[in-house]
Design a protein around this motif. Structure first.
Motif, PDB file in Angstrom:
ATOM      1  N   ILE A 134       0.843  -1.189   0.000  1.00 42.55           N
ATOM      2  CA  ILE A 134       0.000   0.000   0.000  1.00 42.55           C
ATOM      3  C   ILE A 134       0.881   1.243   0.000  1.00 42.55           C
ATOM      4  N   VAL A 135       0.713   2.073  -1.035  1.00 44.33           N
ATOM      5  CA  VAL A 135       1.496   3.305  -1.085  1.00 44.33           C
ATOM      6  C   VAL A 135       0.643   4.514  -0.711  1.00 44.33           C
ATOM      7  N   TYR A 136      -0.672   4.363  -0.734  1.00 44.45           N
ATOM      8  CA  TYR A 136      -1.555   5.454  -0.334  1.00 44.45           C
ATOM      9  C   TYR A 136      -2.827   4.834   0.231  1.00 44.45           C
ATOM     10  N   PRO A 137      -3.311   5.351   1.367  1.00 47.91           N
ATOM     11  CA  PRO A 137      -4.441   4.668   2.026  1.00 47.91           C
ATOM     12  C   PRO A 137      -5.748   4.844   1.253  1.00 47.91           C
ATOM     13  N   GLY A 138      -6.743   4.056   1.645  1.00 44.54           N
ATOM     14  CA  GLY A 138      -8.093   4.230   1.092  1.00 44.54           C
ATOM     15  C   GLY A 138      -8.714   5.507   1.636  1.00 44.54           C
ATOM     16  N   PHE A 139      -9.861   5.855   1.117  1.00 46.93           N
ATOM     17  CA  PHE A 139     -10.497   7.101   1.547  1.00 46.93           C
ATOM     18  C   PHE A 139     -10.802   7.036   3.039  1.00 46.93           C
ATOM     19  N   PRO A 140     -10.445   8.092   3.809  1.00 47.08           N
ATOM     20  CA  PRO A 140     -10.650   8.045   5.264  1.00 47.08           C
ATOM     21  C   PRO A 140     -12.131   7.895   5.635  1.00 47.08           C
ATOM     22  N   ALA A 141     -12.424   6.870   6.412  1.00 47.85           N
ATOM     23  CA  ALA A 141     -13.816   6.553   6.752  1.00 47.85           C
ATOM     24  C   ALA A 141     -14.481   7.671   7.552  1.00 47.85           C
ATOM     25  N   ASP A 142     -13.715   8.291   8.435  1.00 51.03           N
ATOM     26  CA  ASP A 142     -14.309   9.335   9.267  1.00 51.03           C
ATOM     27  C   ASP A 142     -14.735  10.549   8.441  1.00 51.03           C
ATOM     28  N   VAL A 143     -13.945  10.874   7.427  1.00 50.95           N
ATOM     29  CA  VAL A 143     -14.302  12.008   6.567  1.00 50.95           C
ATOM     30  C   VAL A 143     -15.586  11.697   5.808  1.00 50.95           C
ATOM     31  N   LEU A 144     -15.662  10.471   5.296  1.00 50.65           N
ATOM     32  CA  LEU A 144     -16.862  10.079   4.553  1.00 50.65           C
ATOM     33  C   LEU A 144     -18.090  10.119   5.456  1.00 50.65           C
ATOM     34  N   PHE A 145     -17.944   9.564   6.656  1.00 50.53           N
ATOM     35  CA  PHE A 145     -19.090   9.577   7.575  1.00 50.53           C
ATOM     36  C   PHE A 145     -19.489  11.000   7.930  1.00 50.53           C
ATOM     37  N   GLY A 146     -18.483  11.815   8.267  1.00 54.08           N
ATOM     38  CA  GLY A 146     -18.786  13.193   8.637  1.00 54.08           C
ATOM     39  C   GLY A 146     -19.500  13.928   7.517  1.00 54.08           C
ATOM     40  N   PHE A 147     -18.992  13.769   6.303  1.00 45.84           N
ATOM     41  CA  PHE A 147     -19.602  14.454   5.165  1.00 45.84           C
ATOM     42  C   PHE A 147     -21.060  14.024   4.983  1.00 45.84           C
ATOM     43  N   ARG A 148     -21.304  12.734   5.052  1.00 46.43           N
ATOM     44  CA  ARG A 148     -22.674  12.253   4.830  1.00 46.43           C
ATOM     45  C   ARG A 148     -23.596  12.663   5.965  1.00 46.43           C
ATOM     46  N   LEU A 149     -23.104  12.573   7.184  1.00 44.04           N
ATOM     47  CA  LEU A 149     -23.933  12.983   8.327  1.00 44.04           C
ATOM     48  C   LEU A 149     -24.331  14.451   8.180  1.00 44.04           C
ATOM     49  N   PHE A 150     -23.349  15.294   7.869  1.00 48.67           N
ATOM     50  CA  PHE A 150     -23.657  16.725   7.750  1.00 48.67           C
ATOM     51  C   PHE A 150     -24.543  16.999   6.539  1.00 48.67           C
ATOM     52  N   SER A 151     -24.383  16.199   5.513  1.00 45.71           N
ATOM     53  CA  SER A 151     -25.250  16.370   4.348  1.00 45.71           C
ATOM     54  C   SER A 151     -26.708  16.100   4.727  1.00 45.71           C
ATOM     55  N   VAL A 152     -26.930  15.025   5.497  1.00 44.75           N
ATOM     56  CA  VAL A 152     -28.294  14.719   5.953  1.00 44.75           C
ATOM     57  C   VAL A 152     -28.803  15.826   6.871  1.00 44.75           C
ATOM     58  N   LEU A 153     -27.959  16.249   7.806  1.00 46.03           N
ATOM     59  CA  LEU A 153     -28.390  17.281   8.755  1.00 46.03           C
ATOM     60  C   LEU A 153     -28.711  18.591   8.025  1.00 46.03           C
ATOM     61  N   ALA A 154     -27.929  18.912   6.992  1.00 43.10           N
ATOM     62  CA  ALA A 154     -28.204  20.149   6.258  1.00 43.10           C
ATOM     63  C   ALA A 154     -29.574  20.083   5.582  1.00 43.10           C
TER      64      ALA A 154
END
Ligand SMILES: [Zn+2]
Lengths: 82, 295
Positions: free
Chosen positions: B230-250
Motif C-alpha cells: 500500500i502506497v496510499y491509504p483508502g479514503f478516510p472513513a471518518d471524513v466520509l461519515f462526517g460528510f454524509r452525516l452533515f449532508s443529511v443534517l443540512a
C-alpha cells in the motif's frame, strides 16, 4: 370561501377545528394551474442547473463554469459529481 | 391566493437556503477540504507509480475555474440559497395542491407535513440508495450513469410519495385515517423498495467492474504498487461519515426551515382567526375585484 370550500366537504370529516375557518380548495382552477405549472418548471430548471448541468448532461457544451461554481453545493446536496 | 402562497414558499426557501448554507459552511467545508487534500495526495502517489512504471503522465483534472475560497463561500452560498428557493417553490406547489383536501389539518400542520414529504422524497430516500459523496469519490467514467440513476431515484421517490398520499386519501373513507396512512406508507415502501432492488449499485456499473474490479461502491480503496504494497491509504472513513452525516443534517435544516418558516405565514393567510372571529379578509365573495385564487 363559499363556493370554494364546497368541494372540501366531500372529503369526509372537514369540520374545522374550533375557530379556524375551513381551508378552500385552490387547485384545480384554470389560472391557478397555469401558475403552478410555470412555477414548477422554473424550480425544476434551477434544480437542474445546481445539481446536474455540465455533469451527466450539459446545455452549454463543454463549459464548466456553472459546475465548478456550485461544485461544493452539488456534492453536499447529494448529487453525483466528478 | 396562489401567488401569495408561492411568494411565501420562495421566501421560506430562501431563508432555509441561507441557514443550510451557514450550516454547510461551518460543518461541511472542513470535510470537503480533507477530501480534496486526500484526492491531491492520491493523484500525486498515482503519478509517482505511473512514472516508475514508465507510463506517460496523466493530464487529467480540469482547469481551476474558481479558487477554493470562491467555491466554498460564494459558490456554496449561491448553490444552497437557489436550491432552497427551488425547493420552496416546489413545496408551495405541493402545498397548494393539498389545500382543501386534507380534512381538519390546520394550515401550519400541513406546512410541516409537506416539508417532511419534500425531505423524504427529494433527499432521504434517494440517499438510501445513492448516498451523497464528497470530492475524490466518484469515477469520471461513470458520471453519466450515476447522474441518471440518481435522478431516476429522485423521480421515483417523489412520484411514489405523491401516489402514496393519493392512495391513502382514497382508502381513508373505508379504513379510517390511521390505517389508511399505514397502508399508503406500506405501498410506498414496497414500490420504492422494488425500484431500489432493481437499480444497480454504483460498484456494479460495467465501467467500474472493467476498470477497477468488482466492489460495492466507488469509494477509493488503498493504492498499491505492483508488488501489492500500500502506497496510499483508502479514503478516510471518518471524513466520509462526517460528510454524509452533515449532508443529511443540512437537508433537515433546509426542509425544517421551509416547513417552520412557511407555517405561521400560511396560518395567517389561510386561517386568520385565533379567537374564532370571522375575519373580513377571509370572505372576499366569489368574483369580487381581486381574484381570490390567483392573486
Ligand atoms: Zn465534484
Amino acid at each position: 370561501m363559499s363556493s370554494l370550500s364546497a368541494s372540501a366537504a366531500t372529503h369526509g370529516a372537514t369540520t374545522p377545528e374550533a375557530g379556524a375557518p375551513a381551508i378552500p380548495v385552490v387547485v384545480p382552477h384554470a389560472r391557478a394551474v397555469l401558475l403552478l405549472v410555470s412555477t414548477a418548471v422554473i424550480a425544476l430548471a434551477v434544480y437542474y442547473f445546481i445539481g446536474v448541468d455540465q455533469g451527466a448532461v450539459s446545455v452549454f457544451g463543454n463549459d464548466m463554469h456553472v459546475h465548478e461554481f456550485v461544485h461544493d453545493a452539488r456534492h453536499f446536496l447529494g448529487f453525483p459529481c466528478h | 391566493m396562489v401567488k401569495r402562497i408561492i411568494g411565501r414558499g420562495l421566501l421560506a426557501g430562501a431563508v432555509a437556503g441561507l441557514l443550510a448554507f451557514a450550516f454547510a459552511r461551518i460543518f461541511a467545508e472542513p470535510q470537503i477540504d480533507k477530501a480534496i487534500a486526500y484526492e491531491s495526495g492520491r493523484d500525486a502517489a498515482q503519478e509517482a507509480l505511473d512514472k516508475a512504471a514508465g507510463l506517460p503522465p496523466d493530464m487529467g483534472g480540469g482547469p481551476d475555474l474558481f479558487s477554493r475560497t470562491v467555491q466554498a463561500d460564494v459558490g456554496l452560498g449561491v448553490g444552497m440559497v437557489f436550491f432552497g428557493m427551488a425547493m420552496g417553490a416546489l413545496f408551495a406547489v405541493a402545498y397548494l395542491l393539498c389545500l382543501g383536501r386534507t380534512g381538519r389539518l390546520r394550515a401550519r400542520t400541513l406546512s410541516v407535513l409537506v416539508a417532511g414529504g419534500g425531505l423524504l422524497g427529494f433527499y432521504v430516500v434517494p440517499f438510501l440508495k445513492y448516498p451523497a459523496n464528497p470530492p475524490a469519490i466518484g469515477h469520471a467514467e461513470t458520471i453519466q450513469q450515476r447522474g441518471s440513476l440518481y435522478l431516476v431515484m429522485v423521480l421515483c421517490s417523489v412520484v411514489f410519495l405523491a401516489g402514496a398520499v393519493w392512495l391513502g386519501q382514497r382508502l381513508q373513507t373505508r379504513f379510517g385515517n390511521w390505517n389508511a396512512t399505514l397502508l399508503g406508507a406500506a405501498a410506498y415502501v414496497v414500490a420504492i423498495g422494488i425500484v431500489m432492488a432493481l437499480l444497480p449499485s454504483l460498484g456494479d456499473l460495467s465501467d467500474n467492474v472493467r476498470l477497477y474490479g468488482h466492489h460495492a461502491t466507488e469509494t477509493p480503496l488503498p493504492l498499491t504498487d505492483p508488488r501489492g504494497h500500500i502506497v496510499y491509504p483508502g479514503f478516510p472513513a471518518d471524513v466520509l461519515f462526517g460528510f454524509r452525516l452533515f449532508s443529511v443534517l443540512a437537508q433537515l435544516v433546509l426542509w425544517g426551515a421551509i416547513g417552520l418558516v412557511f407555517a405561521p405565514m400560511a396560518q395567517r393567510l389561510l386561517q386568520p382567526a385565533p379567537a374564532g372571529a370571522r375575519p373580513k379578509e377571509a370572505s372576499p365573495g366569489a368574483g369580487s375585484a381581486p381574484d381570490p385564487v390567483t392573486t
